[in-house]
Write an enzyme that holds these catalytic residues in place. Structure first.
Site, PDB file in Angstrom:
ATOM      1  N   ARG A  71       0.947  -1.213  -0.070  1.00 49.54           N
ATOM      2  CA  ARG A  71       0.075  -0.050   0.015  1.00 49.54           C
ATOM      3  C   ARG A  71       1.003   1.510   0.008  1.00 49.54           C
ATOM      4  O   ARG A  71       0.451   2.375  -0.636  1.00 49.54           O
ATOM      5  CB  ARG A  71      -0.910   0.002   1.212  1.00 49.54           C
ATOM      6  CG  ARG A  71      -1.813   1.269   1.126  1.00 49.54           C
ATOM      7  CD  ARG A  71      -3.079   0.947   2.179  1.00 49.54           C
ATOM      8  NE  ARG A  71      -3.056   0.104   3.219  1.00 49.54           N
ATOM      9  CZ  ARG A  71      -2.529   0.295   4.492  1.00 49.54           C
ATOM     10  NH1 ARG A  71      -1.803   1.159   4.830  1.00 49.54           N
ATOM     11  NH2 ARG A  71      -2.530  -0.981   5.471  1.00 49.54           N
ATOM     12  N   TYR A 123     -16.227  17.203 -15.644  1.00 50.57           N
ATOM     13  CA  TYR A 123     -16.741  15.862 -15.693  1.00 50.57           C
ATOM     14  C   TYR A 123     -17.657  15.697 -14.682  1.00 50.57           C
ATOM     15  O   TYR A 123     -17.347  15.877 -13.423  1.00 50.57           O
ATOM     16  CB  TYR A 123     -15.493  14.872 -15.833  1.00 50.57           C
ATOM     17  CG  TYR A 123     -16.014  13.554 -15.216  1.00 50.57           C
ATOM     18  CD1 TYR A 123     -16.630  12.845 -16.035  1.00 50.57           C
ATOM     19  CD2 TYR A 123     -15.574  12.973 -14.156  1.00 50.57           C
ATOM     20  CE1 TYR A 123     -17.171  11.443 -15.839  1.00 50.57           C
ATOM     21  CE2 TYR A 123     -15.808  11.782 -13.668  1.00 50.57           C
ATOM     22  CZ  TYR A 123     -16.851  10.983 -14.463  1.00 50.57           C
ATOM     23  OH  TYR A 123     -17.265   9.864 -14.105  1.00 50.57           O
ATOM     24  N   ASP A 195      -7.004  19.728 -14.412  1.00 55.72           N
ATOM     25  CA  ASP A 195      -7.267  18.286 -14.982  1.00 55.72           C
ATOM     26  C   ASP A 195      -6.938  18.341 -16.346  1.00 55.72           C
ATOM     27  O   ASP A 195      -7.436  19.036 -17.350  1.00 55.72           O
ATOM     28  CB  ASP A 195      -8.727  17.836 -14.840  1.00 55.72           C
ATOM     29  CG  ASP A 195      -8.986  16.628 -15.255  1.00 55.72           C
ATOM     30  OD1 ASP A 195      -8.424  15.966 -16.151  1.00 55.72           O
ATOM     31  OD2 ASP A 195     -10.007  15.879 -14.675  1.00 55.72           O
ATOM     32  N   LYS A 220      -7.918   7.231 -19.428  1.00 58.83           N
ATOM     33  CA  LYS A 220      -8.054   7.771 -20.727  1.00 58.83           C
ATOM     34  C   LYS A 220      -7.075   7.708 -21.709  1.00 58.83           C
ATOM     35  O   LYS A 220      -6.410   6.639 -21.955  1.00 58.83           O
ATOM     36  CB  LYS A 220      -8.718   9.072 -20.741  1.00 58.83           C
ATOM     37  CG  LYS A 220      -9.615   9.215 -19.514  1.00 58.83           C
ATOM     38  CD  LYS A 220     -10.647   8.533 -19.819  1.00 58.83           C
ATOM     39  CE  LYS A 220     -11.999   8.669 -18.242  1.00 58.83           C
ATOM     40  NZ  LYS A 220     -12.930   7.740 -18.270  1.00 58.83           N
TER      41      LYS A 220
HETATM   42  C1  LIG Z   1     -11.615  14.923 -17.507  1.00 59.34           C
HETATM   43  C2  LIG Z   1     -11.976  13.707 -16.601  1.00 59.34           C
HETATM   44  N1  LIG Z   1     -11.531  13.675 -15.180  1.00 59.34           N
HETATM   45  C3  LIG Z   1     -11.478  12.737 -14.240  1.00 59.34           C
HETATM   46  C4  LIG Z   1     -12.431  11.743 -14.546  1.00 59.34           C
HETATM   47  C5  LIG Z   1     -12.683  10.376 -13.606  1.00 59.34           C
HETATM   48  O1  LIG Z   1     -11.672   9.435 -13.922  1.00 59.34           O
HETATM   49  P1  LIG Z   1     -11.918   7.764 -13.312  1.00 59.34           P
HETATM   50  O2  LIG Z   1     -13.091   7.293 -14.369  1.00 59.34           O
HETATM   51  O3  LIG Z   1     -10.696   7.256 -13.915  1.00 59.34           O
HETATM   52  O4  LIG Z   1     -12.201   7.796 -12.283  1.00 59.34           O
HETATM   53  C6  LIG Z   1     -13.005  11.649 -16.127  1.00 59.34           C
HETATM   54  C7  LIG Z   1     -13.876  10.354 -16.194  1.00 59.34           C
HETATM   55  O5  LIG Z   1     -14.493  10.349 -17.360  1.00 59.34           O
HETATM   56  C8  LIG Z   1     -12.752  12.445 -16.620  1.00 59.34           C
HETATM   57  O6  LIG Z   1     -13.370  12.450 -17.928  1.00 59.34           O
END
Ligand SMILES: Cc1ncc(COP(=O)(O)O)c(C=O)c1O
Length: 404
Positions: A71, A123, A195, A220
């Site tokens: 961990r 998101y 992000d 992604k």
């Molecule tokens: C721009 C963005 N940030 C964060 C996330 C969250 O990521 P995760 O699905 O890996 O938890 C997403 C998910 O689609 C996203 O599109």
């Protein structure tokens, strides 16, 4: 900083030597393939070994080879954390079990009564975490349209600790001026977290534009093959790294060695994948923009996008994320039912073209009122253009659009 944290940090530094901020000796693709991806010292294996272990044998009490318990740290994870830091130009990084776990980890650095300013068009999972979980612990959030930096400045209060920006946004593809926002956050002594999931470090480098931390859903483009979940926070200071290492250890939402390895493998082709995503993205956006059944296209690479000039300055490509308006829920449904090459699915950033319906999928949690407030309609469709032959993607969209 307590003594325990200090010793932990020394140990982590030993096994995860930080990449110096903005030190970019070799090119992006070279770093993607080589940083943290060195051949295994013991066997010469070119691919990084996966260490599926929960614990590590200790030589004697208080003496070990730098790893005590999985961990806390794992050699495959260490490699990935070095690699992603090098790609974003950060000091180091910490990886988590998902993008949401990474965003959550950042928020645990704050305490009850702290205030966060964030984009109003994020998101959908992010406002869900903020509004339905973190407000219960006394964190306060203000949502603003970050495409105007003045909105950010006006929303900052005495207790503001972080400005959280997604650019381009999911799904409206709005672009925020990171240089202008970072000038404000520096002046106000507030951390700017960006992000960078949609662009990847290949097309956008928020740390070079003044951000303090970058977050990604590695699920992604970084992984790129739709076969694993993950998240990363890329840091610029030892304090951020130390605190997030402590969160990894204390809360435990870490990325498994196998999924670390998947990202290490995926990221080796990030540069070529992003070039092809960008190339296909521009062609598909151009096709949609001219189609008589498409009412509007949201893509920063189009000259009529409201932040097209900013996008050209801030990003070195426009990527593969496109949202378009079909006019109604009925039209969106028909389109999504009839696509064949594009797969109806909730994610993005994979080699295959994924198509989704923000109102009922990624942004359902916002509720009708929340979606209306930021301009997400029932007729909107989002597409993550893959790297298939682009004529096949266009033909598929054309035949599906003909049916609405
Ligand atoms: C721009 C963005 N940030 C964060 C996330 C969250 O990521 P995760 O699905 O890996 O938890 C997403 C998910 O689609 C996203 O599109």
């Amino acid at each position: 900083m307590n003594i325990r944290l200090n010793s932990q940090w020394r140990q982590l530094r030993q096994y995860n030597p930080p990449v110096k901020l903005k030190e970019k000796k070799s090119g992006f693709a070279t770093r993607a393939i080589h940083t943290g991806q060195e051949p295994d010292a013991e066997t010469g294996a070119v691919a990084a070994p996966i260490y599926p272990t929960s614990t590590y044998v200790q030589q004697e009490l208080g003496k070990n080879k730098g790893y005590e318990y999985a961990r806390v740290s794992n050699p495959t994870r260490t490699r990935l954390e070095q690699n992603l830091a090098a790609l974003e130009g950060g000091l180091g990084s910490r990886v988590f079990a998902s993008g949401m776990a990474a965003i959550h980890a950042i928020c645990t650095l704050f305490k009850s009564g702290d205030h966060i300013v964030c984009g109003h068009d994020l998101y959908g999972g992010v406002p869900r975490l903020f509004n339905q979980v973190l407000t219960n612990y006394g964190l306060e959030f203000t949502y603003v349209n970050t495409t105007d930096p003045q909105n950010v400045e006006r929303a900052i209060r005495k207790n503001t600790r972080m400005v959280y920006v997604e650019t381009p946004t999911n799904p409206l593809m709005a672009v925020s001026d990171l240089l202008a926002i970072s000038e404000i956050t520096r002046r106000k002594k507030v951390e700017l977290v960006v992000d960078n999931t949609f662009m990847s470090p290949y097309f956008q480098q928020p740390l070079a534009l003044g951000a303090d931390m970058v977050v990604h859903s590695t699920t992604k483009f970084l992984n790129g093959h739709s076969d694993g979940l993950g998240g990363v926070v890329v840091c610029t200071t030892p304090e951020q790294l130390e605190k997030l290492a402590f969160v990894q250890k204390a809360a435990g939402a870490i990325l498994s060695p196998f999924e670390c390895w998947l990202v290490l493998r995926g990221v080796k082709t990030l540069a070529v994948r992003m070039e092809q995503h960008n190339c296909n993205g521009k062609i598909v956006a151009g096709f949609l923009a001219k189609h008589r059944k498409v009412k509007k296209v949201f893509y920063p690479g189009l000259a009529d996008h409201p932040q097209h000039e900013l996008a050209k300055r801030q990003m070195s490509g426009f990527g593969a994320m496109i949202t378009f308006e079909t006019g109604s829920l009925g039209n969106a449904k028909k389109l999504l039912k009839n696509v064949r090459v594009c797969s109806l699915g909730e994610s993005l950033g994979g080699v295959e073209t994924l198509i989704s319906h923000p109102a009922t999928m990624t942004h359902a949690a916002l509720g009708e009122k929340g979606r209306k407030a930021i301009g997400i309609t029932d007729g909107m469709v989002r597409i993550s253009v893959g790297i298939e032959n682009v004529e096949d993607i266009v033909d598929d969209l054309e035949q599906a659009l003909d049916k609405i």
